[in-house]
Design an enzyme around this catalytic site. Structure first.
Site, PDB file in Angstrom:
ATOM      1  N   LYS A 119      -7.578  57.984  13.559  1.00 54.67           N
ATOM      2  CA  LYS A 119      -8.321  57.636  12.267  1.00 54.67           C
ATOM      3  C   LYS A 119      -9.566  58.790  12.104  1.00 54.67           C
ATOM      4  O   LYS A 119      -9.916  58.778  11.080  1.00 54.67           O
ATOM      5  CB  LYS A 119      -9.007  56.142  12.300  1.00 54.67           C
ATOM      6  CG  LYS A 119      -7.755  54.996  12.112  1.00 54.67           C
ATOM      7  CD  LYS A 119      -8.624  53.959  11.572  1.00 54.67           C
ATOM      8  CE  LYS A 119      -7.697  52.911  11.490  1.00 54.67           C
ATOM      9  NZ  LYS A 119      -8.276  51.458  10.928  1.00 54.67           N
ATOM     10  N   LYS A 202       4.842  54.274  11.427  1.00 55.49           N
ATOM     11  CA  LYS A 202       4.446  53.224  11.424  1.00 55.49           C
ATOM     12  C   LYS A 202       4.445  52.642   9.682  1.00 55.49           C
ATOM     13  O   LYS A 202       3.851  53.402   9.226  1.00 55.49           O
ATOM     14  CB  LYS A 202       3.112  52.642  12.016  1.00 55.49           C
ATOM     15  CG  LYS A 202       2.961  51.125  12.318  1.00 55.49           C
ATOM     16  CD  LYS A 202       1.643  50.947  12.957  1.00 55.49           C
ATOM     17  CE  LYS A 202       0.620  51.236  12.148  1.00 55.49           C
ATOM     18  NZ  LYS A 202      -0.784  50.527  12.461  1.00 55.49           N
ATOM     19  N   LYS A 205      -0.456  50.073   5.495  1.00 56.01           N
ATOM     20  CA  LYS A 205      -1.114  49.833   4.141  1.00 56.01           C
ATOM     21  C   LYS A 205      -1.919  51.112   3.769  1.00 56.01           C
ATOM     22  O   LYS A 205      -2.354  51.342   2.517  1.00 56.01           O
ATOM     23  CB  LYS A 205      -2.057  48.533   4.211  1.00 56.01           C
ATOM     24  CG  LYS A 205      -3.099  48.575   5.180  1.00 56.01           C
ATOM     25  CD  LYS A 205      -3.551  46.940   5.529  1.00 56.01           C
ATOM     26  CE  LYS A 205      -4.298  46.814   6.665  1.00 56.01           C
ATOM     27  NZ  LYS A 205      -4.497  45.427   7.020  1.00 56.01           N
TER      28      LYS A 205
HETATM   29  P1  AMP Z   1      -4.040  45.738  10.712  1.00 54.85           P
HETATM   30  O1  AMP Z   1      -3.498  45.615   9.385  1.00 54.85           O
HETATM   31  O2  AMP Z   1      -4.200  47.300  11.518  1.00 54.85           O
HETATM   32  O3  AMP Z   1      -5.173  45.135  10.855  1.00 54.85           O
HETATM   33  O4  AMP Z   1      -2.917  45.111  11.611  1.00 54.85           O
HETATM   34  C1  AMP Z   1      -2.996  43.629  11.662  1.00 54.85           C
HETATM   35  C2  AMP Z   1      -1.772  43.248  12.582  1.00 54.85           C
HETATM   36  O5  AMP Z   1      -0.533  43.469  12.186  1.00 54.85           O
HETATM   37  C3  AMP Z   1      -1.952  43.818  13.923  1.00 54.85           C
HETATM   38  O6  AMP Z   1      -1.552  43.017  15.056  1.00 54.85           O
HETATM   39  C4  AMP Z   1      -0.927  44.686  14.077  1.00 54.85           C
HETATM   40  O7  AMP Z   1      -0.407  45.313  15.083  1.00 54.85           O
HETATM   41  C5  AMP Z   1       0.171  44.157  13.056  1.00 54.85           C
HETATM   42  N1  AMP Z   1       0.998  45.363  12.360  1.00 54.85           N
HETATM   43  C6  AMP Z   1       0.556  46.253  11.551  1.00 54.85           C
HETATM   44  N2  AMP Z   1       1.238  47.234  10.989  1.00 54.85           N
HETATM   45  C7  AMP Z   1       2.410  46.805  11.641  1.00 54.85           C
HETATM   46  C8  AMP Z   1       3.822  47.373  11.804  1.00 54.85           C
HETATM   47  N3  AMP Z   1       4.111  48.378  10.901  1.00 54.85           N
HETATM   48  N4  AMP Z   1       4.655  46.826  12.372  1.00 54.85           N
HETATM   49  C9  AMP Z   1       4.404  45.671  13.294  1.00 54.85           C
HETATM   50  N5  AMP Z   1       3.276  45.062  13.225  1.00 54.85           N
HETATM   51  C10 AMP Z   1       2.078  45.808  12.459  1.00 54.85           C
END
Ligand code: AMP
Ligand code: TRP
Length: 343
Positions: A119, A202, A205
């Site tokens: 990041k 991955k 968003k």
């Molecule tokens: P974040 O959007 O980074 O706050 O992620 C929130 C949760 O979603 C965390 O547990 C991440 O590990 C999970 N997560 C985010 N992107 C993915 C993805 N592409 N595949 C699986 N889990 C995800």
């Protein structure tokens, strides 16, 4: 002899409200949060708005994304009567405990965090200090509740290891058994849902291409179109999982199918082995629409009444505070802070 664990099982997890949630968040996190709730364990889920501002957030968009993420939790099946659902900034214990952990964690530990490196990019001098100490705040989120189990996607594994290191060092330095050493719960076939445009990246968003992800707010036509256009290779699907090696895009779509259908990739390939993507993709699109369209419709319904969402978050915050505050007070006492303010 008693074999009872020192800490009662308690599940905690968080998601950043830094934009709309994706299919990755749903399969890797939300869907599994609901499963934990259904197992009858105590479950605490947090929209981590303090984490979100480690990179710039427009204030009105942040407010909107926080409510929208709350709507996604509710639409996915989180029941605010059985789980605690709140936004982080409404419970001061998170930021207070994070300060203590800023004094426990070492510079070297944080320098190794890959999410910070990703990041911050090349221009580290210009990254917010908060981005560097982000994992200390995450450890505080979890440990302020003495949570024992943390369901997350694969990308959070390193942060959970750091949380364990912080708990171990705190307990060791102060000669206590105060913080639990948490268990990461990284399970299922969708712990890493990949981009629809590049099976080695991955699904995120923050990806500039909207075609790379399915948003929980996408309507049925958009979902179907994104799946139809997803990158694939020209080969038919294999009969066995081993045939997906070195075919990241094919593997991703099979895993998504399996996760949505609550089955295994082996079972998916038993049904679709030998089929080309021309026949697999429409069936995947139908399945995705069947599972996701009701969530997006329910989110729209909930978002029409933001005051009710705010009420749920406020109520959750009060219940979360009641758990975290006494733990934090004990922590301050262990560290040697005089606590004498009349309450
Ligand atoms: P974040 O959007 O980074 O706050 O992620 C929130 C949760 O979603 C965390 O547990 C991440 O590990 C999970 N997560 C985010 N992107 C993915 C993805 N592409 N595949 C699986 N889990 C995800
Ligand atoms: N760091 C997590 C992410 O980016 C979000 C998060 C913050 C979290 N605090 C947490 C996850 C505590 C689990 C537990 O996805």
């Amino acid at each position: 002899m008693s074999t009872a664990p020192a800490f009662t099982p308690r599940v905690f997890s968080g998601i950043q409200p830094s934009g709309g949630l994706t299919l990755g968040n749903y399969l890797g996190a939300l869907k599994r949060f609901v499963e934990k709730q259904e197992q009858g364990v105590e479950t605490i889920y947090c929209l981590v708005d303090l984490h979100a501002i480690t990179v710039w957030q427009d204030p009105s968009k942040l407010r909107h994304s926080t409510r929208e993420a709350a709507a996604a939790f509710l639409a996915a099946g989180i029941d605010p009567a059985r789980s605690i659902l709140f936004n982080q900034s409404q419970v001061p214990a998170h930021a207070e405990l994070a300060w203590i952990f800023n004094c426990v964690a070492r510079m070297g530990w944080l320098s190794r965090m890959t999410q910070f490196k990703d990041k911050a990019g090349k221009n580290r001098e210009n990254a917010a200090v908060g981005l560097f100490v982000y994992p200390n705040l995450m450890a505080a989120d979890i440990l302020a509740y003495h949570a024992t189990h943390v369901p997350v996607g694969e990308d959070q594994k390193q942060h959970l290891e750091l949380t364990r290191d912080i708990a171990i060092k705190f307990n060791h330095d102060y000669g206590v058994e105060f913080f639990p050493v948490v268990e990461p719960v990284i399970e299922g076939v969708a712990t890493r849902v990949m981009s629809l445009r590049d099976g080695t990246k991955k699904m995120s968003k923050s990806d500039p291409s909207d075609m790379s992800r399915i948003n929980l707010t996408d309507d049925a036509d958009t979902i179907a179109q994104k799946i139809r256009k997803a990158k694939t290779d020209p080969e038919p699907l294999p009969d066995e999982v081993s045939g997906l090696e070195s075919r990241p895009e094919a593997r991703n779509l099979v895993n998504i199918y399996a996760a949505l259908e609550d089955t295994t990739p082996t079972a998916v390939l038993r049904a679709f082995g030998g089929h080309g993507f021309g026949s697999f993709k429409p069936q995947l699109a139908d399945l995705a629409v069947t599972k996701l369209a009701p969530i997006s419709a329910e989110m729209t319904r909930l978002m029409a009444d933001p005051a009710e969402i705010d009420r749920i978050l406020g109520d959750g915050a009060a219940r979360a505070d009641a758990i975290a505050r006494p733990i934090l007070e004990r922590c301050f006492d262990i560290v040697g802070m005089v606590r004498s303010r009349p309450v």
